[in-house]
Design a protein around this motif. Sequence first.
Motif, PDB file in Angstrom:
ATOM      1  N   LEU A   1     -50.827 -34.933  25.221  1.00 31.05           N
ATOM      2  CA  LEU A   1     -50.313 -33.566  25.099  1.00 31.05           C
ATOM      3  C   LEU A   1     -51.040 -32.585  26.016  1.00 31.05           C
ATOM      4  O   LEU A   1     -50.403 -31.719  26.626  1.00 31.05           O
ATOM      5  CB  LEU A   1     -50.404 -33.105  23.640  1.00 31.05           C
ATOM      6  CG  LEU A   1     -49.839 -31.728  23.325  1.00 31.05           C
ATOM      7  CD1 LEU A   1     -48.354 -31.654  23.667  1.00 31.05           C
ATOM      8  CD2 LEU A   1     -50.072 -31.385  21.871  1.00 31.05           C
ATOM      9  N   ASP A   2     -52.359 -32.726  26.134  1.00 36.01           N
ATOM     10  CA  ASP A   2     -53.113 -31.810  27.002  1.00 36.01           C
ATOM     11  C   ASP A   2     -52.650 -31.914  28.456  1.00 36.01           C
ATOM     12  O   ASP A   2     -52.530 -30.908  29.155  1.00 36.01           O
ATOM     13  CB  ASP A   2     -54.617 -32.088  26.926  1.00 36.01           C
ATOM     14  CG  ASP A   2     -55.222 -31.656  25.604  1.00 36.01           C
ATOM     15  OD1 ASP A   2     -54.613 -30.826  24.894  1.00 36.01           O
ATOM     16  OD2 ASP A   2     -56.325 -32.154  25.268  1.00 36.01           O
ATOM     17  N   ASN A   3     -52.377 -33.127  28.925  1.00 36.47           N
ATOM     18  CA  ASN A   3     -51.902 -33.311  30.299  1.00 36.47           C
ATOM     19  C   ASN A   3     -50.515 -32.701  30.479  1.00 36.47           C
ATOM     20  O   ASN A   3     -50.243 -32.058  31.499  1.00 36.47           O
ATOM     21  CB  ASN A   3     -51.862 -34.792  30.665  1.00 36.47           C
ATOM     22  CG  ASN A   3     -53.234 -35.410  30.727  1.00 36.47           C
ATOM     23  OD1 ASN A   3     -54.241 -34.729  30.824  1.00 36.47           O
ATOM     24  ND2 ASN A   3     -53.280 -36.728  30.652  1.00 36.47           N
ATOM     25  N   LEU A   4     -49.640 -32.921  29.510  1.00 42.60           N
ATOM     26  CA  LEU A   4     -48.297 -32.328  29.568  1.00 42.60           C
ATOM     27  C   LEU A   4     -48.381 -30.815  29.673  1.00 42.60           C
ATOM     28  O   LEU A   4     -47.699 -30.194  30.490  1.00 42.60           O
ATOM     29  CB  LEU A   4     -47.490 -32.685  28.316  1.00 42.60           C
ATOM     30  CG  LEU A   4     -46.765 -34.006  28.271  1.00 42.60           C
ATOM     31  CD1 LEU A   4     -46.089 -34.178  26.911  1.00 42.60           C
ATOM     32  CD2 LEU A   4     -45.743 -34.114  29.375  1.00 42.60           C
ATOM     33  N   ASN A   5     -49.210 -30.226  28.820  1.00 40.82           N
ATOM     34  CA  ASN A   5     -49.305 -28.768  28.783  1.00 40.82           C
ATOM     35  C   ASN A   5     -49.968 -28.198  30.031  1.00 40.82           C
ATOM     36  O   ASN A   5     -49.497 -27.194  30.578  1.00 40.82           O
ATOM     37  CB  ASN A   5     -50.051 -28.312  27.532  1.00 40.82           C
ATOM     38  CG  ASN A   5     -49.214 -28.502  26.290  1.00 40.82           C
ATOM     39  OD1 ASN A   5     -47.985 -28.489  26.342  1.00 40.82           O
ATOM     40  ND2 ASN A   5     -49.864 -28.703  25.165  1.00 40.82           N
ATOM     41  N   LEU A   6     -51.027 -28.819  30.499  1.00 38.75           N
ATOM     42  CA  LEU A   6     -51.733 -28.303  31.677  1.00 38.75           C
ATOM     43  C   LEU A   6     -50.825 -28.333  32.903  1.00 38.75           C
ATOM     44  O   LEU A   6     -50.634 -27.313  33.573  1.00 38.75           O
ATOM     45  CB  LEU A   6     -52.998 -29.123  31.945  1.00 38.75           C
ATOM     46  CG  LEU A   6     -53.794 -28.704  33.178  1.00 38.75           C
ATOM     47  CD1 LEU A   6     -54.370 -27.307  32.978  1.00 38.75           C
ATOM     48  CD2 LEU A   6     -54.906 -29.704  33.448  1.00 38.75           C
TER      49      LEU A   6
ATOM     50  N   GLY B   1     -47.541 -28.784  33.027  1.00 36.43           N
ATOM     51  CA  GLY B   1     -46.313 -28.030  32.785  1.00 36.43           C
ATOM     52  C   GLY B   1     -46.511 -26.533  32.882  1.00 36.43           C
ATOM     53  O   GLY B   1     -45.722 -25.831  33.518  1.00 36.43           O
ATOM     54  N   ASP B   2     -47.568 -26.041  32.262  1.00 41.80           N
ATOM     55  CA  ASP B   2     -47.834 -24.606  32.301  1.00 41.80           C
ATOM     56  C   ASP B   2     -48.123 -24.132  33.723  1.00 41.80           C
ATOM     57  O   ASP B   2     -47.648 -23.080  34.144  1.00 41.80           O
ATOM     58  CB  ASP B   2     -48.998 -24.246  31.376  1.00 41.80           C
ATOM     59  CG  ASP B   2     -48.655 -24.399  29.900  1.00 41.80           C
ATOM     60  OD1 ASP B   2     -47.468 -24.606  29.564  1.00 41.80           O
ATOM     61  OD2 ASP B   2     -49.595 -24.336  29.078  1.00 41.80           O
TER      62      ASP B   2
ATOM     63  N   GLN C   1     -44.791 -24.152  35.669  1.00 42.45           N
ATOM     64  CA  GLN C   1     -43.926 -23.057  35.210  1.00 42.45           C
ATOM     65  C   GLN C   1     -44.446 -21.715  35.714  1.00 42.45           C
ATOM     66  O   GLN C   1     -43.666 -20.873  36.160  1.00 42.45           O
ATOM     67  CB  GLN C   1     -43.845 -23.042  33.684  1.00 42.45           C
ATOM     68  CG  GLN C   1     -42.847 -24.024  33.145  1.00 42.45           C
ATOM     69  CD  GLN C   1     -42.742 -23.956  31.647  1.00 42.45           C
ATOM     70  OE1 GLN C   1     -43.744 -23.941  30.933  1.00 42.45           O
ATOM     71  NE2 GLN C   1     -41.521 -23.928  31.158  1.00 42.45           N
TER      72      GLN C   1
ATOM     73  N   ARG D   1     -40.434 -31.789  29.748  1.00 44.24           N
ATOM     74  CA  ARG D   1     -41.567 -32.616  29.320  1.00 44.24           C
ATOM     75  C   ARG D   1     -41.102 -33.752  28.430  1.00 44.24           C
ATOM     76  O   ARG D   1     -40.172 -33.585  27.649  1.00 44.24           O
ATOM     77  CB  ARG D   1     -42.576 -31.754  28.569  1.00 44.24           C
ATOM     78  CG  ARG D   1     -43.161 -30.667  29.433  1.00 44.24           C
ATOM     79  CD  ARG D   1     -44.001 -29.706  28.654  1.00 44.24           C
ATOM     80  NE  ARG D   1     -44.535 -28.721  29.594  1.00 44.24           N
ATOM     81  CZ  ARG D   1     -44.900 -27.511  29.255  1.00 44.24           C
ATOM     82  NH1 ARG D   1     -44.818 -27.106  28.020  1.00 44.24           N
ATOM     83  NH2 ARG D   1     -45.371 -26.694  30.171  1.00 44.24           N
TER      84      ARG D   1
ATOM     85  N   ASN E   1     -43.005 -37.076  26.110  1.00 48.34           N
ATOM     86  CA  ASN E   1     -44.276 -37.640  25.670  1.00 48.34           C
ATOM     87  C   ASN E   1     -44.270 -39.172  25.612  1.00 48.34           C
ATOM     88  O   ASN E   1     -45.182 -39.774  25.062  1.00 48.34           O
ATOM     89  CB  ASN E   1     -44.692 -37.053  24.330  1.00 48.34           C
ATOM     90  CG  ASN E   1     -43.699 -37.379  23.230  1.00 48.34           C
ATOM     91  OD1 ASN E   1     -42.680 -38.027  23.461  1.00 48.34           O
ATOM     92  ND2 ASN E   1     -43.988 -36.917  22.020  1.00 48.34           N
TER      93      ASN E   1
END
Length: 85
Positions: free
Chosen positions: A19-24, A26-27, A30, A38, A40
């Motif tokens: 999740l941390d990789n997705l958010n970093l 992705g954010d 964006q 995204r 998982n």
Amino acid sequence: MELTQDIGTWRVLIVDDELDNLNLAGDFLQFSGATVFRANSGKVGLEQFELHQPNIVLLDIAMPDMDGYEVRQRLREKPNSSQVP
């Protein structure tokens, strides 16, 4: 769709079980102007690809359900995704 230097035209699919990789990633993308989708897992990544037709995929290699190599192979087998980086 060809990938250009204008990040505002990018449709990015990020596939990672962390999740941390997705958010970093992705954010950041964006914030830079890209449209981000995204997933998982590899299975969800393939579904998201068909749904959103991204023009670039960021793919984790080590995932529990389906590793990144298998996801890449499945994408390469389809005409609509074979040339997506």
